[in-house]
Design a protein around this motif. Structure first.
Motif, PDB file in Angstrom:
ATOM      1  N   HIS A  69       0.812  -1.223   0.000  1.00 34.03           N
ATOM      2  CA  HIS A  69       0.000   0.000   0.000  1.00 34.03           C
ATOM      3  C   HIS A  69       0.847   1.275   0.000  1.00 34.03           C
ATOM      4  O   HIS A  69       0.434   2.284  -0.558  1.00 34.03           O
ATOM      5  N   VAL A  70       2.005   1.252   0.654  1.00 31.43           N
ATOM      6  CA  VAL A  70       2.823   2.483   0.688  1.00 31.43           C
ATOM      7  C   VAL A  70       3.265   2.848  -0.727  1.00 31.43           C
ATOM      8  O   VAL A  70       3.190   4.007  -1.136  1.00 31.43           O
ATOM      9  N   ASP A  71       3.671   1.848  -1.486  1.00 31.66           N
ATOM     10  CA  ASP A  71       4.196   2.157  -2.824  1.00 31.66           C
ATOM     11  C   ASP A  71       3.119   2.152  -3.911  1.00 31.66           C
ATOM     12  O   ASP A  71       3.258   2.857  -4.907  1.00 31.66           O
TER      13      ASP A  71
ATOM     14  N   ASN B 208      -2.399   3.858  -5.062  1.00 34.45           N
ATOM     15  CA  ASN B 208      -2.506   5.204  -5.624  1.00 34.45           C
ATOM     16  C   ASN B 208      -3.661   5.307  -6.604  1.00 34.45           C
ATOM     17  O   ASN B 208      -4.031   4.331  -7.235  1.00 34.45           O
TER      18      ASN B 208
ATOM     19  N   GLN C  67       0.398  10.571  -9.393  1.00 38.67           N
ATOM     20  CA  GLN C  67      -0.132   9.528  -8.516  1.00 38.67           C
ATOM     21  C   GLN C  67      -0.426  10.126  -7.151  1.00 38.67           C
ATOM     22  O   GLN C  67       0.314  10.963  -6.657  1.00 38.67           O
TER      23      GLN C  67
ATOM     24  N   ASN D 178      -1.407   8.926  -3.210  1.00 36.37           N
ATOM     25  CA  ASN D 178      -1.580   7.783  -2.302  1.00 36.37           C
ATOM     26  C   ASN D 178      -2.830   8.003  -1.441  1.00 36.37           C
ATOM     27  O   ASN D 178      -3.048   9.084  -0.908  1.00 36.37           O
TER      28      ASN D 178
ATOM     29  N   TYR E 138      -0.514   4.731   9.826  1.00 37.80           N
ATOM     30  CA  TYR E 138      -1.604   4.953   8.870  1.00 37.80           C
ATOM     31  C   TYR E 138      -2.926   4.489   9.462  1.00 37.80           C
ATOM     32  O   TYR E 138      -2.955   3.567  10.281  1.00 37.80           O
TER      33      TYR E 138
ATOM     34  N   ARG F 221      -9.884   5.819   3.421  1.00 37.51           N
ATOM     35  CA  ARG F 221      -9.187   6.092   2.162  1.00 37.51           C
ATOM     36  C   ARG F 221      -9.399   7.552   1.794  1.00 37.51           C
ATOM     37  O   ARG F 221     -10.549   8.021   1.794  1.00 37.51           O
TER      38      ARG F 221
END
Ligand code: GAP
Length: 489
Positions: A83-85, A88, A166, A168, A186, A222
């Protein structure tokens, strides 16, 4: 949306607000975009939907157990999950209106317009271009598509776009009292990872044997670029997810089973089957070997309510690599250690809530040649109705309220009830229809003589006379979870 469906959607939103189902969050401060509060009846309905899901997963299946993991998780969880990378959305801003859009949604809206105008070839071609650009993560191409197809900002009407970037979707915050020494954490964007990190805890302490499942209900967050369509796309929402751990190689068989089981679950609530369809994912996530959405036909078209995903061993493998803890299971039947494969069923509770409202809200014409009449009814399945029955003394005098209260005092130990003595009885029935109460119990003069009452059925509006002493049993039968759950087995 046609005018008719647009009006219906507006009716759902205003009915939900007027009767205490859903309010805009912090409304006195003009609300907070894409955040909603559930009111006195909405929270009851939501709780009942959760109970229906939980019972169907945990109570009906010996090999599924439930957990309640924390919203905050170690930040490495989100690195491992990708999810971090990779969590998006491609966004684009219009420089004139200063409005932000999801680039893919702008293009999808254009595809819809082509299709509506009968330009099917153009719609198909554009869909292919969009899929190719998304598959290749090609942001420059997305911008080029927007320009080539003359897509303008719905607010300013101009094509003065920024580059596509992008964005996140995870909300980040600080954990710890001092900002300096604080760690970035998060708000979970899905509940599933709370299940994966507890896979071994549950398997060992519960002595679970594969195949088995872990279910969970909880909030997810989100930072959606564009939040729209009421409780359809929210920034804070609730998920009901179940991860089913299976032997590698058997996953597609389980995938098919869960796909069927989940559709059956939706249909048991009483909706028209034509309102539901499967939508296979054209683009599979890199870790999935099959994925399908269960879509519902909302007033604004068919949209995803639930996803069923065959996630292979991706998540457990990633957690094994990042945590350096073995995520293996020893399978005594084949004498082998392996990382299990996973079938996930993931449903958004708020979207389910919206399907239930859309399915249940009806305006009925009751006109006769003598009189024009109509009523608004929420035809909830009795098991999920927020209020199970209303107790109504026919008049406010002659001891009828005391008798009604006496009946209510007994029944309320088992059911959520409302007592109402204000206005004419017909008006009170309509008030209960509008909130979906399946049964009205009327206490009248005959009750004082022979201890009988009438039960009025919401959908047929028919009334029957029954002994007051029998009410507990009668209502229990009518609202029993059994009536829903038996359709699943
Ligand atoms: N663990 C898998 C997962 O989270 P997803 O398709 O991103 O998959 C699953 O989400 C479900 O959660 C969706 O089918 C939808 O019902 C619900 N959902 C996702 N984003 C949402 C949002 N912003 N607002 C309301 N519900 C949402």
């Amino acid at each position: 949306m046609s005018k008719q469906t647009d009006d219906f959607f507006k009716n759902i939103i205003s009915h939900a607000k007027e009767y205490g189902f859903v309010f805009p969050s912090s409304e006195i401060y003009d609300g907070l975009s894409a955040v909603y509060d559930y009111g006195q009846l909405g929270s009851e309905l939501k709780n009942n939907l959760k109970t229906y899901w939980w019972k169907s997963m945990v109570q009906l299946n010996e090999n599924i157990v439930g957990i309640d993991a924390a919203i905050f998780m170690h930040p490495t969880t989100w690195k491992a999950s990708g999810h971090v990378d990779g969590f998006n959305d491609p966004m684009i801003d219009n420089k004139d209106s200063k409005k932000r859009y999801r680039a893919d949604q702008l293009i999808e809206d254009k595809i819809d317009r082509y299709a509506k105008d009968g330009k099917t070839d153009k719609a198909e071609q554009l869909q292919k271009e969009l899929d190719d650009a998304l598959n290749a993560d090609d942001l420059a191409r997305l911008k080029a598509i927007i320009e080539e197809h003359n897509i303008v900002c719905p607010i300013s009407g101009t094509k003065n776009w920024t580059e596509v970037r992008q964005f996140n979707l995870m909300f980040a915050t600080q954990m710890g009292a001092m900002a300096d020494g604080a760690e970035q954490v998060y708000l979970r964007p899905e509940t599933a990872q709370g299940i994966f990190v507890n896979f071994l805890n549950v398997q060992k302490t519960g002595r679970m044997k594969i195949p088995f499942g872990i279910a969970q209900i909880g909030k997810a967050f989100r930072n959606e670029v564009i939040a729209r369509q009421f409780i359809m796309r929210m920034r804070e929402f609730e998920q009901m997810e179940m991860q089913f751990f299976v032997r590698p190689g058997s996953e597609l068989e389980w995938y098919t089973r869960w796909k069927e089981t989940r559709l059956k679950w939706h249909l048991a609530l009483g909706a028209d089957p034509a309102k539901y369809r499967y939508h296979d994912h054209a683009k599979l996530a890199h870790y999935a070997n099959a994925a399908v959405d269960i879509e519902y036909e909302f007033p604004f078209g068919f949209k995803e309510v639930e996803g069923i995903h065959s996630r292979t061993d991706f998540d457990l493998k990633q957690h094994q690599e990042y945590s350096k803890k073995k995520m293996q299971y020893f399978d005594p039947e084949i004498n082998q250690n392996y990382i299990p494969y996973v079938i996930e069923t993931s449903i958004g509770l708020d979207r389910l809530f919206l399907t239930v409202l859309a399915n249940s809200l009806v305006q009925e014409d009751l006109s006769t040649p003598e009189k024009q009449d109509s009523r608004v009814v929420l035809k909830f399945h009795p098991a999920i109705a927020p209020v199970k029955a209303a107790v109504l003394p026919l008049t406010k005098k002659d001891g009828l309220p005391d008798k009604a209260r006496e009946i209510m005092a007994k029944l309320k130990l088992d059911f959520n009830l409302q007592y109402d003595e204000k206005d004419a009885i017909g008006k009170r029935y309509r008030r209960q229809d509008a909130i979906g109460t399946p049964f009205c119990i009327t206490v009248d003069y005959q009750t004082l003589d022979d201890d009988t009452v009438t039960i009025r059925h919401r959908d047929s509006m028919e009334q029957e006379r029954v002994p007051a002493a029998e009410l507990g049993r009668i209502i229990a039968d009518l609202v029993s979870w059994n009536n829903l759950l038996e359709k699943l087995i």
